[in-house]
Design a protein around this motif. Structure first.
Motif, PDB file in Angstrom:
ATOM      1  N   ALA A 112       0.838  -1.203   0.000  1.00  0.00           N
ATOM      2  CA  ALA A 112       0.000   0.000   0.000  1.00  0.00           C
ATOM      3  C   ALA A 112       0.878   1.260   0.000  1.00  0.00           C
ATOM      4  O   ALA A 112       0.589   2.236  -0.706  1.00  0.00           O
ATOM      5  N   ALA A 113       1.956   1.250   0.777  1.00  0.00           N
ATOM      6  CA  ALA A 113       2.855   2.406   0.823  1.00  0.00           C
ATOM      7  C   ALA A 113       3.535   2.603  -0.533  1.00  0.00           C
ATOM      8  O   ALA A 113       3.694   3.743  -0.993  1.00  0.00           O
ATOM      9  N   GLU A 114       3.926   1.497  -1.171  1.00  0.00           N
ATOM     10  CA  GLU A 114       4.559   1.593  -2.492  1.00  0.00           C
ATOM     11  C   GLU A 114       3.571   2.140  -3.515  1.00  0.00           C
ATOM     12  O   GLU A 114       3.931   2.980  -4.352  1.00  0.00           O
ATOM     13  N   ALA A 118      -8.173   7.926  -1.820  1.00  0.00           N
ATOM     14  CA  ALA A 118      -8.310   8.243  -0.394  1.00  0.00           C
ATOM     15  C   ALA A 118      -9.332   7.315   0.263  1.00  0.00           C
ATOM     16  O   ALA A 118      -9.128   6.852   1.390  1.00  0.00           O
ATOM     17  N   GLU A 119     -10.415   7.028  -0.446  1.00  0.00           N
ATOM     18  CA  GLU A 119     -11.436   6.120   0.101  1.00  0.00           C
ATOM     19  C   GLU A 119     -10.858   4.712   0.269  1.00  0.00           C
ATOM     20  O   GLU A 119     -11.107   4.049   1.282  1.00  0.00           O
ATOM     21  N   ASP A 120     -10.071   4.274  -0.732  1.00  0.00           N
ATOM     22  CA  ASP A 120      -9.396   2.972  -0.600  1.00  0.00           C
ATOM     23  C   ASP A 120      -8.489   2.955   0.624  1.00  0.00           C
ATOM     24  O   ASP A 120      -8.451   1.983   1.380  1.00  0.00           O
ATOM     25  N   ALA A 121      -7.753   4.054   0.812  1.00  0.00           N
ATOM     26  CA  ALA A 121      -6.844   4.129   1.964  1.00  0.00           C
ATOM     27  C   ALA A 121      -7.634   4.087   3.269  1.00  0.00           C
ATOM     28  O   ALA A 121      -7.230   3.415   4.223  1.00  0.00           O
ATOM     29  N   ARG A 122      -8.783   4.800   3.308  1.00  0.00           N
ATOM     30  CA  ARG A 122      -9.606   4.775   4.521  1.00  0.00           C
ATOM     31  C   ARG A 122     -10.151   3.368   4.791  1.00  0.00           C
ATOM     32  O   ARG A 122     -10.145   2.903   5.925  1.00  0.00           O
ATOM     33  N   ARG A 123     -10.615   2.715   3.715  1.00  0.00           N
ATOM     34  CA  ARG A 123     -11.125   1.344   3.896  1.00  0.00           C
ATOM     35  C   ARG A 123     -10.011   0.404   4.373  1.00  0.00           C
ATOM     36  O   ARG A 123     -10.232  -0.436   5.243  1.00  0.00           O
ATOM     37  N   ASN A 124      -8.838   0.552   3.773  1.00  0.00           N
ATOM     38  CA  ASN A 124      -7.712  -0.294   4.195  1.00  0.00           C
ATOM     39  C   ASN A 124      -7.359  -0.057   5.656  1.00  0.00           C
ATOM     40  O   ASN A 124      -7.093  -0.992   6.412  1.00  0.00           O
ATOM     41  N   ALA A 125      -7.362   1.229   6.061  1.00  0.00           N
ATOM     42  CA  ALA A 125      -7.035   1.550   7.451  1.00  0.00           C
ATOM     43  C   ALA A 125      -8.083   0.966   8.393  1.00  0.00           C
ATOM     44  O   ALA A 125      -7.745   0.433   9.460  1.00  0.00           O
ATOM     45  N   LEU A 126      -9.356   1.054   7.998  1.00  0.00           N
ATOM     46  CA  LEU A 126     -10.427   0.502   8.832  1.00  0.00           C
ATOM     47  C   LEU A 126     -10.285  -1.010   8.946  1.00  0.00           C
ATOM     48  O   LEU A 126     -10.385  -1.570  10.046  1.00  0.00           O
TER      49      LEU A 126
END
Length: 161
Positions: free
Chosen positions: A44-46, A122-130
């Motif tokens: 995800a960071a890459e 950003a939504e993908d990142a939020r879902r991943n974080a959740l």
């Protein structure tokens, strides 16, 4: 009495050995799960780094195209002003404004497209974080349940002994 004590020692050793083997297996599973999570986070960071680089390149290209466009427009307008009379210049300016309107519409649509892509990222990142938070909570819950189960088993073994 010595035979009985030796037998009890052997049984305790076997029980402890079995428990340690089970714990080793459990810890191995937990280690593999953590490694899997770390790989997912690294990917995800890459992805985020690649997206940021691509966004930077697109912005640079956009600026370059804007400068080239402005230079082209200046040249064309200068030539039109030299070659045309007042009426011709007015017609040319009207045409130029219509082209600019179309260009600005295209640029607006491109910016909206970029914003939607960024919002989706950003939504993908939020879902991943959740999901990551939920997995961590579940891991903690399972760890607590495991420890409680171990305490119960040990208490039952001690009671039975």
């Amino acid at each position: 009495a010595e035979e009985q004590e030796a037998a009890e020692d052997a049984q305790r050793s076997a029980s402890e050995l079995q428990h340690l083997r089970q714990r080793e297996g459990q810890l191995q599973s937990e280690l593999e799960e953590e490694q899997k999570k770390r790989r997912i986070e690294q990917e995800a960071a890459e992805d985020a780094r690649r997206n940021a680089l691509e966004l930077q390149q697109l912005r640079q290209r956009e600026g370059q195209l804007q400068r080239e466009l402005e230079a082209e427009q200046k040249l064309r307008l200068a030539e039109e002003q030299e070659a045309a009379e007042d009426a011709q210049r007015s017609a040319s300016e009207l045409q130029h404004l219509r082209q600019r309107e179309g260009q600005l519409q295209s640029e607006l649509e491109e910016e909206q497209k970029k914003r939607r892509i960024e919002q989706e990222a950003a939504e993908d990142a939020r879902r991943n974080a959740l999901e990551l938070q939920q997995l961590r909570q579940r891991e903690g819950q399972l760890q607590r349940e495991l420890e409680a189960e171990q305490k119960l088993r040990l208490a039952e073994e001690q009671e039975a002994a």
